[in-house]
Structure formats: C-alpha cells, structure tokens
Design an enzyme around this catalytic site. Structure first.
Site, PDB file in Angstrom:
ATOM      1  N   PHE A   1      -6.039 -10.029  12.542  1.00 39.92           N
ATOM      2  CA  PHE A   1      -6.650 -10.774  10.990  1.00 39.92           C
ATOM      3  C   PHE A   1      -5.563 -10.396   9.722  1.00 39.92           C
ATOM      4  O   PHE A   1      -5.408  -9.276   9.731  1.00 39.92           O
ATOM      5  CB  PHE A   1      -7.870 -10.037  10.587  1.00 39.92           C
ATOM      6  CG  PHE A   1      -8.370 -10.662   9.311  1.00 39.92           C
ATOM      7  CD1 PHE A   1      -9.211 -11.778   9.128  1.00 39.92           C
ATOM      8  CD2 PHE A   1      -8.259 -10.009   7.939  1.00 39.92           C
ATOM      9  CE1 PHE A   1      -9.588 -12.364   8.128  1.00 39.92           C
ATOM     10  CE2 PHE A   1      -8.536 -10.512   6.769  1.00 39.92           C
ATOM     11  CZ  PHE A   1      -9.285 -11.670   6.742  1.00 39.92           C
TER      12      PHE A   1
ATOM     13  N   LYS B   1      -5.057  -4.306  -0.822  1.00 38.76           N
ATOM     14  CA  LYS B   1      -6.183  -3.668  -1.040  1.00 38.76           C
ATOM     15  C   LYS B   1      -6.218  -2.420  -1.878  1.00 38.76           C
ATOM     16  O   LYS B   1      -6.288  -2.709  -2.986  1.00 38.76           O
ATOM     17  CB  LYS B   1      -7.044  -3.227   0.504  1.00 38.76           C
ATOM     18  CG  LYS B   1      -7.176  -4.538   1.203  1.00 38.76           C
ATOM     19  CD  LYS B   1      -8.503  -4.429   2.039  1.00 38.76           C
ATOM     20  CE  LYS B   1      -8.676  -5.833   2.719  1.00 38.76           C
ATOM     21  NZ  LYS B   1      -8.272  -6.427   3.931  1.00 38.76           N
TER      22      LYS B   1
ATOM     23  N   ASP C   1       1.507  -5.237   8.971  1.00 40.13           N
ATOM     24  CA  ASP C   1       0.469  -5.652   7.895  1.00 40.13           C
ATOM     25  C   ASP C   1      -0.384  -4.192   7.572  1.00 40.13           C
ATOM     26  O   ASP C   1      -1.109  -3.960   8.578  1.00 40.13           O
ATOM     27  CB  ASP C   1      -0.340  -6.828   8.150  1.00 40.13           C
ATOM     28  CG  ASP C   1      -1.522  -6.953   7.470  1.00 40.13           C
ATOM     29  OD1 ASP C   1      -1.970  -6.147   6.574  1.00 40.13           O
ATOM     30  OD2 ASP C   1      -2.044  -8.020   7.499  1.00 40.13           O
TER      31      ASP C   1
HETATM   32  C1  PLP Z   1      -8.114  -7.821   4.033  1.00 45.54           C
HETATM   33  C2  PLP Z   1      -6.799  -8.033   4.861  1.00 45.54           C
HETATM   34  C3  PLP Z   1      -5.944  -9.143   4.728  1.00 45.54           C
HETATM   35  C4  PLP Z   1      -6.052 -10.219   3.719  1.00 45.54           C
HETATM   36  O1  PLP Z   1      -6.279  -9.700   2.501  1.00 45.54           O
HETATM   37  P1  PLP Z   1      -7.134 -10.486   1.221  1.00 45.54           P
HETATM   38  O2  PLP Z   1      -6.906  -9.666  -0.056  1.00 45.54           O
HETATM   39  O3  PLP Z   1      -8.477 -10.714   1.729  1.00 45.54           O
HETATM   40  O4  PLP Z   1      -6.476 -11.859   1.113  1.00 45.54           O
HETATM   41  C5  PLP Z   1      -4.956  -9.080   5.569  1.00 45.54           C
HETATM   42  N1  PLP Z   1      -4.587  -8.306   6.310  1.00 45.54           N
HETATM   43  C6  PLP Z   1      -5.386  -7.198   6.708  1.00 45.54           C
HETATM   44  C7  PLP Z   1      -5.017  -6.344   7.821  1.00 45.54           C
HETATM   45  C8  PLP Z   1      -6.701  -7.032   6.025  1.00 45.54           C
HETATM   46  O5  PLP Z   1      -7.168  -6.048   6.283  1.00 45.54           O
END
Ligand code: PLP
Length: 419
Positions: free
Chosen positions: A145, A259, A230
């Site tokens: 994700f 985040k 990520d």
């Molecule tokens: C939440 C998340 C995203 C995307 O972040 P948004 O602020 O929703 O665009 C990308 N990678 C990971 C691992 C995430 O948990």
C-alpha cells in the site's frame, strides 16, 4: 420527530447526502478527541487503537503541536515556494537529523511523497545508470500500500483500488514480498530502484524475515539500484525506533515520510535522501506544490518531531522509546490472553497485528466498537492495534480486556454452531 442536530445520525445523513461514497465507514461521527481517546456526537467515548493510521502518534490534539499550529497560523500562513520563509529550514534540518539524510523535500499527502520518490529513482537511473530514457523500471512488492494516485494504483495488487481507473502507468514490476530470490530475478539493466514498506501495514502487518532487507541492500549496492523505503506508516517512532529500517541494520537511499510528521493537524509528507540523489532529480521548476513547505508546515513539522523526541518527565523516556516499551507490553498482554480464537500476535513497537483462525476481523472490530474501542481490520483475519504512542497503560489494559470479552462471544458463537 425532530432530529437532534448534534446526533451521530445528523452528521452521517449530511455526509451521505453530499459526500462521495468512496470509503466504507463505521456508523458514528467523531466530534471531539484528546490523547488516545475520542467521543462521538452522541457522547460515546472510544479508545483510539488506530490513531488515524499513525498520523496522530503524538496523541490527538497534542497541546504542543496545536500551539505551534495556532501561533504560526496567526503569524504567517502560506507564501508560495517562490520565497524562503522563517520556519521551514529548521523543520528540514530536524528531518535531516532524524533520518540521517542530507536533504529533504516536502509535499502534502503521503502518496505525494511516494510520487517524489518515483521521480527521484527514475531521474537517477537515467542520469547515473544511463538507463534508456522512459525505460526505467521500479520493483515493488505484491500486497503493497503506497497510496491512491493513478500512478501508485497502477502497481497496487488490490483490484478494488484500481478497477475502472486505467490506463495504468507502466514501468513497475511486482514481486512477492519477503521473497529475496524472486526479487533478485526481477532485476535487469533497466531497474532504477526498489520500493518497499519495511513492514507491510495495510497488507496485514506483514513483518519480513530478519535477513530480507540486508540481502536487498546488498543486491542494490552490487547493481547500483536505489533502495527506497516507504516509512509513512512505520516511521516517526511507530515501531519503537525512529524508523523501522533501524531494526534491520540497513540504511535505504531514499526514505519516504508522512503521517505523524504532520502531528495529526496537517498533511505533511516528503522524502529524505542524499544531496547527490536530490540534485540529480530536482532542479528549479520541475517540482513544487502550493502548500508544501509553507510556514505552517515548518512550524507543525518541527513541533511534531520535537514531541517525538521530548523526554517525558514522569517516565524519563521519549515517545519513540515509549512505543517500544508499551508495544512490548501490549504484545505480551495479547499473547497472555492465550485465546482460542487468536492464531498469532505479531508486531514491532505499537504496530501490532492480531491474526485470528477465522475470517472474523471485521466482526471483532464491530464488537470492539460496541465496547468503546476503535480498531480496524486490515485483512479478513487480521485486526490492527496501533494506538497513539502516548496511550496510557490503563487504556491498553482496557482495550485488551475488552478484546477478550468480544472474542469470548465468538467462542460461544462457534462452539454453539458446532454443538
Ligand atoms: C497512508 C500510507 C500512504 C499514503 O498516505 P496518504 O497520506 O493517505 O496519501 C502511503 N504509504 C503507506 C505505507 C501508508 O501507510
């Protein structure tokens, strides 16, 4: 009947009338939040075991972060990327310090940070590795994700996320997560980078084996491939280290952050990397975003990081160390339940997955809601507990005992069906 204007029902009806139906929701409307708890419009209280997917790691409405936000909002708001401002430099310096990277480029939502990393890996591949123009490949993992833009859904394995939104962006190769030999086979002369989550969060709290990332790092070094992690969900202290890669004894070339960097009050994301990679990819005019790196972002980002590093007087540790301590406690308490419905408890720090034998995770989440505990299923069989890092121990205990009560109900259901 006259509708109580402050009810859950009122807010839900209003949203359903005017909002898109794009995100299935639990049936209540949050009105107020503080620390590791929030309250809905009918006055019911919940323990927040999701923390907005790690965005409120410092706790809801954290007083220091709220103060930084409101003071800066009164002083100076947005001024565009065409001028320097008085807060952003300090924020970038702080991100550089915690990541150990030379340079930082910020955006807004997390997925935009992912997009930056894709640009950086491709540009670096064309310039330094002499990959033929427009032929660069980035290797990603199945079950990933990384967000929701048209490019990023192009390499999602979730049919639900991508169906009907094509054509899809080429240049991505997907391999099994935590399978090094498959990854190794996917590498060719067009491979510019490898993009991975250090723990697959949305994928079900999937923790790779200890030797996976060291092997990936070695492969990248040998082949001149960039390793990009990520850390949007796993970073900023969530797993008991500032960044999850620290558990594996490696360093990536590019770190994506998001985040909790926004402290729950502002979408802030970005990448941290070397000066060489940053300079190779980004030149005046080829990147930018209206709100990114504005004065409020600078003030909030700095406060959010300082809050993670601040030694808490009563405990003598900071929030990152607390994530490790409270995470171990939570995992041990969950294991100690030794519950017949629970197959496995896994996690690092306060990113914890509870795996059930049966596909009951969503039903368990609904049961917990009735008890006043907000947690979400990530897979049919997996429930996630990822509360704010400041969650008081007594709320951890309350959540665990309420989970036990809910699961006992399922035992009755399953044994009742069998009997
Ligand atoms: C939440 C998340 C995203 C995307 O972040 P948004 O602020 O929703 O665009 C990308 N990678 C990971 C691992 C995430 O948990």
């Amino acid at each position: 009947m006259v509708m109580n204007i402050k009810s859950n029902q009122f807010y839900m009806d209003l949203y359903d009338r005017f909002g898109a139906n794009h995100y299935s929701k639990f049936k209540f409307a949050v009105e107020r939040a503080k620390g590791a708890e929030f309250w809905d419009a009918d006055g019911k209280r919940y323990i927040d075991m999701l923390s907005c997917y790690s965005a409120v790691s410092q706790g809801h409405c954290n007083p220091r972060i709220v103060r930084a936000l409101s003071e800066q909002a009164r002083k100076c708001d947005a001024v565009s990327g065409a001028v320097y401002n008085s807060t952003i430099g300090k924020c970038l310096q702080k991100v550089s310090e915690i990541t150990g990277m030379n340079q930082v480029l910020l955006k807004n939502g997390g997925v935009e940070g992912v997009e930056l990393s894709i640009k950086a890996m491709r540009a670096y591949g064309y310039t330094k590795k002499k990959i033929p123009l427009n032929a660069a490949e980035i290797i990603v993992a199945e079950n990933n994700f990384h967000g929701r833009t048209t490019t990023v859904i192009s390499f999602s394995s979730s049919e639900r996320s991508k169906k009907g939104f094509g054509p899809y962006m080429p240049g991505f190769v997907s391999v099994k997560y935590n399978d090094f030999s498959e990854l190794e086979k996917a590498v060719n002369e067009h491979t510019a980078g490898i993009l991975l989550e250090p723990i697959q969060g949305e994928g079900g709290i999937i923790i790779p084996s200890d030797d996976y990332f060291p092997k990936v790092r070695e492969l990248c070094d040998k082949q001149g491939i960039l390793l990009c992690l990520d850390e949007i969900q796993t970073g900023m202290g969530r797993t008991g280290k500032m960044f999850c890669f620290e558990h594996y004894g490696i360093r990536p070339d590019i770190i994506i952050i998001g985040k909790a960097l926004g402290g729950g009050v502002r979408p802030i994301s970005g990448i941290a990397t070397s000066m060489d990679i940053m300079d190779t990819a980004f030149k005046p005019g080829n990147e930018g975003s209206t709100y990114a790196e504005d004065p409020i972002t600078g003030a909030v980002g700095l406060a959010a990081i300082e809050e993670l590093l601040r030694i808490r007087p009563k405990e003598g540790i900071n929030l990152v160390q607390r994530a490790e301590k409270m995470g171990n406690y939570l995992i041990n308490q969950l294991k100690a339940l030794d519950h017949s419905m629970i197959k496995e408890v896994r996690g690092k720090g306060l990113l914890v997955g509870i795996e059930f034998y049966e596909p009951i995770a969503h039903q368990v989440a609904l049961g917990l809601l009735r008890e006043g505990v907000f947690a979400k299923d990530t897979h049919e069989t997996t429930l996630r507990f990822a509360p704010p890092l400041m969650i008081p121990k007594k709320l951890v205990d309350e959540s665990v005992s309420k989970l036990e009560r809910v699961l006992d109900g399922f035992v009755e259901y399953y044994t009742g069906n069998l009997g």
